[in-house]
Design a protein around this motif. Structure first.
Motif, PDB file in Angstrom:
ATOM      1  N   GLU A   8       8.538  -1.773   2.245  1.00 27.43           N
ATOM      2  CA  GLU A   8       8.493  -0.505   2.705  1.00 27.43           C
ATOM      3  C   GLU A   8       7.551   1.308   2.282  1.00 27.43           C
ATOM      4  O   GLU A   8       6.908   1.321   2.529  1.00 27.43           O
ATOM      5  CB  GLU A   8       9.495   0.258   2.598  1.00 27.43           C
ATOM      6  N   ASN A   9       7.215   1.007   0.838  1.00 33.80           N
ATOM      7  CA  ASN A   9       6.735   1.806   0.331  1.00 33.80           C
ATOM      8  C   ASN A   9       5.090   1.722   0.102  1.00 33.80           C
ATOM      9  O   ASN A   9       4.671   2.667   0.670  1.00 33.80           O
ATOM     10  CB  ASN A   9       7.012   1.658  -1.018  1.00 33.80           C
ATOM     11  N   ALA A  10       4.784   0.512   0.515  1.00 35.06           N
ATOM     12  CA  ALA A  10       3.220  -0.419   0.374  1.00 35.06           C
ATOM     13  C   ALA A  10       3.302   0.635   2.038  1.00 35.06           C
ATOM     14  O   ALA A  10       1.877   0.504   1.935  1.00 35.06           O
ATOM     15  CB  ALA A  10       3.495  -1.869   0.403  1.00 35.06           C
ATOM     16  N   ILE A  11       3.884  -0.397   2.918  1.00 33.21           N
ATOM     17  CA  ILE A  11       3.246   0.759   4.400  1.00 33.21           C
ATOM     18  C   ILE A  11       3.344   1.521   4.221  1.00 33.21           C
ATOM     19  O   ILE A  11       2.437   2.443   5.142  1.00 33.21           O
ATOM     20  CB  ILE A  11       4.124   0.048   5.251  1.00 33.21           C
ATOM     21  N   ILE A  12       4.516   2.646   3.864  1.00 30.08           N
ATOM     22  CA  ILE A  12       4.305   3.763   4.218  1.00 30.08           C
ATOM     23  C   ILE A  12       2.716   5.046   3.452  1.00 30.08           C
ATOM     24  O   ILE A  12       3.185   5.882   4.152  1.00 30.08           O
ATOM     25  CB  ILE A  12       5.921   4.156   4.551  1.00 30.08           C
ATOM     26  N   HIS A  13       3.895   4.677   2.557  1.00 27.29           N
ATOM     27  CA  HIS A  13       2.827   6.090   0.962  1.00 27.29           C
ATOM     28  C   HIS A  13       1.745   4.862   0.650  1.00 27.29           C
ATOM     29  O   HIS A  13       1.037   5.547   0.650  1.00 27.29           O
ATOM     30  CB  HIS A  13       3.314   6.025   0.046  1.00 27.29           C
ATOM     31  N   GLY A  14       0.906   3.776   1.478  1.00 28.25           N
ATOM     32  CA  GLY A  14      -0.230   3.068   0.983  1.00 28.25           C
ATOM     33  C   GLY A  14      -1.048   2.937   1.984  1.00 28.25           C
ATOM     34  O   GLY A  14      -2.066   3.657   2.640  1.00 28.25           O
ATOM     35  N   LEU A  15      -0.452   1.767   3.372  1.00 28.88           N
ATOM     36  CA  LEU A  15      -1.706   1.378   4.390  1.00 28.88           C
ATOM     37  C   LEU A  15      -1.569   2.210   5.416  1.00 28.88           C
ATOM     38  O   LEU A  15      -2.683   2.868   6.417  1.00 28.88           O
ATOM     39  CB  LEU A  15      -0.330   0.058   5.021  1.00 28.88           C
ATOM     40  N   ASP A  16      -0.044   3.540   5.721  1.00 30.85           N
ATOM     41  CA  ASP A  16      -0.564   4.224   6.845  1.00 30.85           C
ATOM     42  C   ASP A  16      -0.822   5.478   6.235  1.00 30.85           C
ATOM     43  O   ASP A  16      -1.626   6.207   6.724  1.00 30.85           O
ATOM     44  CB  ASP A  16       1.057   5.038   6.930  1.00 30.85           C
ATOM     45  N   HIS A  17      -2.043   5.194   4.984  1.00 30.18           N
ATOM     46  CA  HIS A  17      -2.732   7.279   4.478  1.00 30.18           C
ATOM     47  C   HIS A  17      -4.312   6.070   4.020  1.00 30.18           C
ATOM     48  O   HIS A  17      -4.773   7.356   3.723  1.00 30.18           O
ATOM     49  CB  HIS A  17      -2.062   7.139   3.372  1.00 30.18           C
ATOM     50  N   LYS A  18      -4.418   4.652   4.594  1.00 27.73           N
ATOM     51  CA  LYS A  18      -5.608   4.518   3.659  1.00 27.73           C
ATOM     52  C   LYS A  18      -6.711   5.291   5.124  1.00 27.73           C
ATOM     53  O   LYS A  18      -6.599   5.466   6.192  1.00 27.73           O
ATOM     54  CB  LYS A  18      -5.574   2.727   4.501  1.00 27.73           C
ATOM     55  N   GLU A  19      -7.920   6.132   4.117  1.00 33.30           N
ATOM     56  CA  GLU A  19      -8.769   6.364   4.573  1.00 33.30           C
ATOM     57  C   GLU A  19     -10.394   5.576   4.716  1.00 33.30           C
ATOM     58  O   GLU A  19     -11.637   5.401   5.111  1.00 33.30           O
ATOM     59  CB  GLU A  19      -9.132   7.129   3.810  1.00 33.30           C
ATOM     60  N   THR A  20     -10.313   3.853   3.919  1.00 34.16           N
ATOM     61  CA  THR A  20     -11.627   2.834   3.781  1.00 34.16           C
ATOM     62  C   THR A  20     -11.227   2.680   4.556  1.00 34.16           C
ATOM     63  O   THR A  20     -10.278   2.184   5.283  1.00 34.16           O
ATOM     64  CB  THR A  20     -11.151   2.528   1.913  1.00 34.16           C
ATOM     65  N   PRO A  21     -13.092   2.272   4.977  1.00 32.40           N
ATOM     66  CA  PRO A  21     -13.507   1.452   6.714  1.00 32.40           C
ATOM     67  C   PRO A  21     -12.663   0.202   5.984  1.00 32.40           C
ATOM     68  O   PRO A  21     -11.892  -0.364   5.160  1.00 32.40           O
ATOM     69  CB  PRO A  21     -14.676   1.328   7.160  1.00 32.40           C
ATOM     70  N   GLY A  22     -11.946  -0.941   7.255  1.00 31.54           N
ATOM     71  CA  GLY A  22     -11.403  -2.095   7.392  1.00 31.54           C
ATOM     72  C   GLY A  22     -10.063  -1.899   7.112  1.00 31.54           C
ATOM     73  O   GLY A  22      -9.479  -1.218   7.368  1.00 31.54           O
ATOM     74  N   LYS A  23      -9.460  -3.315   8.085  1.00 31.37           N
ATOM     75  CA  LYS A  23      -8.009  -3.305   8.696  1.00 31.37           C
ATOM     76  C   LYS A  23      -7.295  -3.442   7.023  1.00 31.37           C
ATOM     77  O   LYS A  23      -8.285  -3.735   6.039  1.00 31.37           O
ATOM     78  CB  LYS A  23      -8.382  -4.574   9.412  1.00 31.37           C
ATOM     79  N   GLY A  24      -6.181  -2.460   6.749  1.00 32.26           N
ATOM     80  CA  GLY A  24      -4.558  -2.705   6.289  1.00 32.26           C
ATOM     81  C   GLY A  24      -5.054  -4.398   5.564  1.00 32.26           C
ATOM     82  O   GLY A  24      -4.319  -5.197   6.547  1.00 32.26           O
ATOM     83  N   VAL A  25      -4.796  -4.605   4.142  1.00 33.81           N
ATOM     84  CA  VAL A  25      -3.547  -5.491   3.911  1.00 33.81           C
ATOM     85  C   VAL A  25      -2.865  -5.573   2.835  1.00 33.81           C
ATOM     86  O   VAL A  25      -2.673  -4.695   2.163  1.00 33.81           O
ATOM     87  CB  VAL A  25      -4.707  -6.938   3.977  1.00 33.81           C
TER      88      VAL A  25
END
Length: 570
Positions: free
Chosen positions: A471-488
């Motif tokens: 949950e933390n990885a999605i909410i606090h990491g992937l949801d705030h991704k600014e670099t190009p490319g798809k989140g993994v």
């Protein structure tokens, strides 16, 4: 002066007196032992170095003897070959016959010998037979008349070795023996000296010399790798043979059996002394350690009276820092001994009280967790989700049906029938259901990969440890991704010794390094991981729990380490 020193000694403290006397008495035998040890070690090191030189030179001598014998065998192969002997003693009537002898007999034999021994650079025959010269293979006898070895070769049929005038080659010479043939034929085989002595430059790593000299003492070959030694300082064979050379060099000598040449292998004495110096430093260090031990012993004796009080003071400091896990005892029954006994009983009572409070805290956390789980009516929830799933299937809404099934799986594995213990397989099933729900909510804006070892699925584990990390990885990491490319999002689980390791990684926004340090502390923003870390530490003990690695702007990796078996109390 003497009275002044004596008065000063009398006025010293008793502890200093004992320490000074003990040091003075111990220094004499320690210093004598150090001097004796140094002499013995120097002698043993020089003997060991001499033995190493002797064995190395013996091996090199055997190696050279073998090579010289191989050259002699090659020469005998030619000299006693009937075809070669016939070709060199025959009177040829035509050049065609002479050419056939070169082509079919002499050249093939010489080429075979050279191919079998790469050290041989050339083979020549000098003859007074009326044969046409044939390159370097067959030459007129008069061309060899000016060579230093010519007279010896003409007067003897036994093979012998010589060093070429330029010092780069070994010459192996032999006269063909013909009982009834009037011609003189001398075979000269040239061997590359550097190839023959190819191992002389690798006998030791550094700081050694190798010399090959003739029986008359003339230097034939030298290899020197002694740092700081000029060419003019290199010892010759006569110098190495002197007895006084042992003050500067360790020298071993040997003789080649087929040539009479002498081999010298030598190393500077100071090279062996370098190893001795290292041992000397160790001995000096041991002497200092001995002096330190004597000082400690004398100091300990002088502090015999105050030591119990100092020990009691250190234990009080431990109690002050919150450490109650120690045992304090005293054999004395005086006032200090009774004080230590009273302190021991006090710390035992404090330790008992602290443990009781800790166990009560753990029980309270278990109770609070069960209350939280019991607030959800599982049967009502499952029936509702089942009804939603049925309605969605009837309406052809596959997404709603899948969401209902995932929610059912998620809450079933999360509630775990009210138990705080589950299996790795069930915990992973709960986490996968949660991640699938999030992917549907995020319109599959990120990918997920799983790397799960099959041998860990059946192990018991605390409930609700892995899902909050995802949950933390999605909410606090992937949801705030600014670099190009798809989140993994990557989830892995494997065994490491007797531990089970979970890793949850994302390529989201990451966080600063100092945030990784604060995230598990009381001063952090929480992210729901502080409770997980505390639960794991309480159940499994120190060495287990959560840790974070992150690169700002690139992603975060959460590592959860637990034991493969729960404590017996669980």
């Amino acid at each position: 002066m003497y009275a002044k020193i004596l008065r000063r000694i009398k006025n010293m403290g008793f502890r200093k007196k004992i320490t000074g006397i003990s040091l003075a008495i111990s220094l004499i035998p320690v210093i004598l032992l150090g001097i004796f040890s140094y002499g013995q070690m120097r002698r043993l090191m020089l003997e060991r170095e001499s033995l190493a030189l002797r064995e190395t030179l013996r091996q090199e001598t055997d190696h050279l003897n073998y090579k010289l014998e191989s050259y002699l065998s090659a020469l005998n192969l030619i000299c006693w070959n009937e075809g070669i002997r016939t070709s060199l003693s025959k009177d040829y009537e035509t050049n065609v016959d002479m050419y056939l002898a070169y082509r079919d007999v002499i050249d093939p034999m010489f080429l075979t010998v050279r191919s079998l021994n790469r050290d041989i650079t050339s083979i020549s025959v000098y003859t007074d037979n009326h044969m046409n010269p044939h390159g370097n293979v067959l030459r007129p006898l008069e061309e060899a008349a000016g060579e230093a070895w010519f007279e010896q070769a003409c007067s003897s049929t036994a093979p012998f070795f010589r060093i070429s005038e330029d010092g780069r080659s070994i010459l192996l010479l032999c006269q063909f023996y013909y009982k009834y043939v009037p011609y003189t034929n001398i075979l000269c085989m040239t061997v590359d000296l550097a190839s023959a002595l190819d191992t002389a430059d690798s006998l030791f790593e550094d700081n050694y010399g190798f010399l090959m000299a003739s029986a008359e003492g003339e230097s034939l070959f030298r290899f020197t790798d002694i740092s700081g030694e000029a060419d003019t300082d290199e010892p010759d064979s006569n110098t190495l043979a002197r007895e006084d050379i042992s003050r500067n060099y360790l020298v071993e000598t040997n003789t080649l059996k087929d040539t009479g040449w002498r081999l010298y292998l030598y190393r500077p004495v100071e090279e062996a002394a370098a190893a001795i110096r290292q041992i000397t430093y160790i001995v000096l260090l041991m002497i200092l350690v001995c002096i330190l031990l004597v000082s400690c012993t004398s100091t300990g004796l002088s502090r015999l009276v105050v030591h119990p009080l100092e020990q009691l003071s250190s234990y009080i400091a431990k109690v002050e820092s919150g450490n109650y896990e120690f045992t304090i005892t005293s054999d004395s029954t005086d006032e200090v001994g009774r004080l230590i006994e009273a302190f021991r009983k006090m710390t035992a009572n404090l330790n008992h009280l602290v443990n009781e409070v800790l166990r009560a805290k753990i029980a309270q956390q278990k109770y609070e967790l069960k209350i939280l789980q019991s607030q959800i009516n599982p049967h009502f929830l499952y029936n509702s989700l089942s009804l939603i799933n049925g309605k969605a299937i009837m309406a052809g809404q596959q997404d709603i049906s899948q969401m209902a099934r995932l929610l059912s799986t998620f809450y079933r594995t999360m509630l775990n029938k009210g138990s705080s213990i589950t299996t790795v397989e069930s915990e992973l099933e709960n986490t996968k259901a949660y991640i699938s729900i999030q992917r549907m909510m995020h319109s599959d804006s990120f990918d997920v990969t799983y790397d799960i070892a099959g041998d860990v699925l059946s192990f018991p584990i605390l409930n609700l440890l892995l899902q909050p990390l995802a949950e933390n990885a999605i909410i606090h990491g992937l949801d705030h991704k600014e670099t190009p490319g798809k989140g993994v999002l990557s989830v892995s689980c494997y065994r490491e010794g007797e531990d089970i390791v979970f890793k949850v990684m994302d390529n989201g926004c990451g966080m600063p390094e100092e945030e990784c340090t604060r995230i598990l502390s009381a001063d952090s923003r929480g992210y729901g991981v502080k409770n997980i870390h505390q639960r794991v530490c309480l159940y499994y003990g120190p060495g287990y729990g959560l840790s974070y690695r992150s690169t700002n702007g690139m992603g975060t990796c959460a590592v959860l380490r637990v034991s493969e078996s729960l404590p017996p109390s669980e």
